[in-house]
Design a protein around this motif. Structure first.
Motif, mmCIF file in Angstrom:
data_model
loop_
_atom_site.group_PDB
_atom_site.id
_atom_site.type_symbol
_atom_site.label_atom_id
_atom_site.label_comp_id
_atom_site.label_asym_id
_atom_site.label_seq_id
_atom_site.Cartn_x
_atom_site.Cartn_y
_atom_site.Cartn_z
ATOM 1 N N PHE A 96 43.743 45.074 50.220
ATOM 2 C CA PHE A 96 42.606 45.787 49.631
ATOM 3 C C PHE A 96 43.055 46.658 48.464
ATOM 4 O O PHE A 96 42.381 46.726 47.424
ATOM 5 C CB PHE A 96 41.927 46.642 50.701
ATOM 6 N N THR A 97 44.195 47.311 48.629
ATOM 7 C CA THR A 97 44.737 48.145 47.555
ATOM 8 C C THR A 97 45.032 47.317 46.320
ATOM 9 O O THR A 97 44.719 47.718 45.186
ATOM 10 C CB THR A 97 46.024 48.857 48.027
ATOM 11 N N ARG A 98 45.621 46.157 46.520
ATOM 12 C CA ARG A 98 45.923 45.264 45.384
ATOM 13 C C ARG A 98 44.636 44.818 44.701
ATOM 14 O O ARG A 98 44.577 44.719 43.467
ATOM 15 C CB ARG A 98 46.717 44.052 45.866
ATOM 16 N N LEU A 99 43.601 44.578 45.494
ATOM 17 C CA LEU A 99 42.311 44.160 44.933
ATOM 18 C C LEU A 99 41.677 45.279 44.102
ATOM 19 O O LEU A 99 41.102 45.022 43.043
ATOM 20 C CB LEU A 99 41.368 43.758 46.075
ATOM 21 N N VAL A 100 41.813 46.515 44.568
ATOM 22 C CA VAL A 100 41.152 47.643 43.904
ATOM 23 C C VAL A 100 41.889 48.090 42.649
ATOM 24 O O VAL A 100 41.282 48.284 41.585
ATOM 25 C CB VAL A 100 41.004 48.828 44.879
ATOM 26 N N VAL A 101 43.205 48.289 42.761
ATOM 27 C CA VAL A 101 43.959 48.857 41.631
ATOM 28 C C VAL A 101 44.925 47.871 40.989
ATOM 29 O O VAL A 101 45.576 48.206 40.002
ATOM 30 C CB VAL A 101 44.736 50.130 42.071
ATOM 31 N N GLY A 102 45.044 46.677 41.543
ATOM 32 C CA GLY A 102 45.880 45.646 40.934
ATOM 33 C C GLY A 102 47.355 45.743 41.231
ATOM 34 O O GLY A 102 48.150 44.978 40.686
ATOM 35 N N THR A 103 47.752 46.679 42.094
ATOM 36 C CA THR A 103 49.169 46.840 42.442
ATOM 37 C C THR A 103 49.269 47.502 43.816
ATOM 38 O O THR A 103 48.309 48.104 44.291
ATOM 39 C CB THR A 103 49.897 47.699 41.402
ATOM 40 N N THR A 104 50.428 47.354 44.425
ATOM 41 C CA THR A 104 50.671 48.026 45.708
ATOM 42 C C THR A 104 51.813 49.019 45.579
ATOM 43 O O THR A 104 52.353 49.478 46.586
ATOM 44 C CB THR A 104 51.019 46.994 46.803
ATOM 45 N N TYR A 105 52.150 49.349 44.333
ATOM 46 C CA TYR A 105 53.277 50.248 44.093
ATOM 47 C C TYR A 105 52.841 51.316 43.093
ATOM 48 O O TYR A 105 52.151 51.042 42.125
ATOM 49 C CB TYR A 105 54.476 49.466 43.544
ATOM 50 N N GLY A 106 53.238 52.555 43.357
ATOM 51 C CA GLY A 106 52.939 53.618 42.414
ATOM 52 C C GLY A 106 51.865 54.575 42.899
ATOM 53 O O GLY A 106 51.325 54.444 43.999
ATOM 54 N N VAL A 107 51.561 55.534 42.038
ATOM 55 C CA VAL A 107 50.644 56.617 42.395
ATOM 56 C C VAL A 107 49.255 56.109 42.726
ATOM 57 O O VAL A 107 48.669 56.475 43.752
ATOM 58 C CB VAL A 107 50.577 57.643 41.243
ATOM 59 N N TRP A 108 48.696 55.262 41.865
ATOM 60 C CA TRP A 108 47.320 54.819 42.087
ATOM 61 C C TRP A 108 47.202 53.925 43.306
ATOM 62 O O TRP A 108 46.137 53.877 43.950
ATOM 63 C CB TRP A 108 46.796 54.115 40.833
ATOM 64 N N ALA A 109 48.256 53.207 43.634
ATOM 65 C CA ALA A 109 48.231 52.403 44.855
ATOM 66 C C ALA A 109 48.174 53.287 46.088
ATOM 67 O O ALA A 109 47.602 52.911 47.111
ATOM 68 C CB ALA A 109 49.468 51.501 44.908
ATOM 69 N N ALA A 110 48.759 54.482 46.003
ATOM 70 C CA ALA A 110 48.730 55.402 47.139
ATOM 71 C C ALA A 110 47.383 56.087 47.287
ATOM 72 O O ALA A 110 47.007 56.501 48.384
ATOM 73 C CB ALA A 110 49.828 56.457 46.979
ATOM 74 N N VAL A 111 46.650 56.211 46.175
ATOM 75 C CA VAL A 111 45.355 56.896 46.223
ATOM 76 C C VAL A 111 44.385 56.186 47.169
ATOM 77 O O VAL A 111 43.602 56.830 47.872
ATOM 78 C CB VAL A 111 44.752 57.001 44.804
ATOM 79 N N VAL A 112 44.431 54.868 47.202
ATOM 80 C CA VAL A 112 43.485 54.103 48.025
ATOM 81 C C VAL A 112 43.631 54.427 49.516
ATOM 82 O O VAL A 112 42.672 54.858 50.156
ATOM 83 C CB VAL A 112 43.626 52.588 47.759
#
Length: 214
Positions: A75-91
């Motif tokens: 789901f994180t990859r779908l929302v922000v396009g990555t599973t690594y980094g700050v924005w991936a942690a926001v989800v």
């Protein structure tokens, strides 16, 4: 160099916590209002909605953050396009914090004197007026206190997320402190996290007390 790295880690942590806590606040308060007003005896009684929403909140509250973060990877990859980094942690931080804060806000709303609600109904106030002018103002000190607790919890969770690739102070503590056996870096990060939590707790407590005296 280390100062720049620690400063960037602090900014990343603040970004993660700031974005996720803002979303949790904007979604958590309406969720809490729905849980209270749709319950038996509430001003918008809807038992089915209350049970479904309550079950949904309880489901995500019961999952440990580390497991939730791993389970949400697709789901994180779908929302922000990555599973690594700050924005991936926001989800995952947002999804973990929202039901947690919603339950705390719900408790504060339930503690509002029911006599005030009945008095407003007797005066012919519309139901949304009761929510906006009675329930929320009366519960505001408790909601602020609950949001402070949520912020502290998010800081702890962000450090955990940082240890597995989200960035922030947790990433610095893990990569440069733990893996390289550098106790000075580890202690510095711990001191920064403790100071950050203390500042947030102090500010939240003072704001809640100020609202309570009004």
């Amino acid at each position: 160099m280390w100062f720049d790295r620690l400063l960037q880690g602090l900014l990343d942590t603040l970004l993660m916590v700031g974005v996720s806590s803002t979303i949790a606040l904007l979604v958590g308060v309406p969720t809490a209002v729905l849980l209270v007003t749709s319950d038996k005896g509430g001003i918008y009684q809807a038992p089915l909605l209350n049970r479904v929403l309550g079950a949904f909140v309880n489901l995500f509250r019961s999952i440990p953050f580390l497991i939730l973060m791993v389970a949400l990877i697709p789901f994180t990859r779908l929302v922000v396009g990555t599973t690594y980094g700050v924005w991936a942690a926001v989800v995952p931080l947002t999804i973990a914090a929202t039901p947690f804060f919603a339950r705390i806000a719900e408790v504060s709303l339930r503690e509002v004197d029911h006599g005030l609600v009945e008095a407003a109904q007797a005066m012919g106030c519309r139901r949304w007026h009761i929510v906006w002018h009675v329930l929320l103002p009366e519960a505001l000190p408790g909601i602020v206190g609950g949001f402070t607790i949520t912020l502290v919890t998010l800081i702890n969770s962000s450090a955990m997320a940082g240890a597995i690739g989200a960035g922030g102070l947790g990433d610095i503590a893990y990569r440069y402190g733990y893996q390289r056996f550098d106790s000075q870096i580890m202690l510095t990060v711990i001191a920064m996290l403790v100071a950050l939590v203390a500042l947030i707790q102090l500010g939240g407590d003072r704001l809640a007390k100020g609202l309570n005296k009004r």
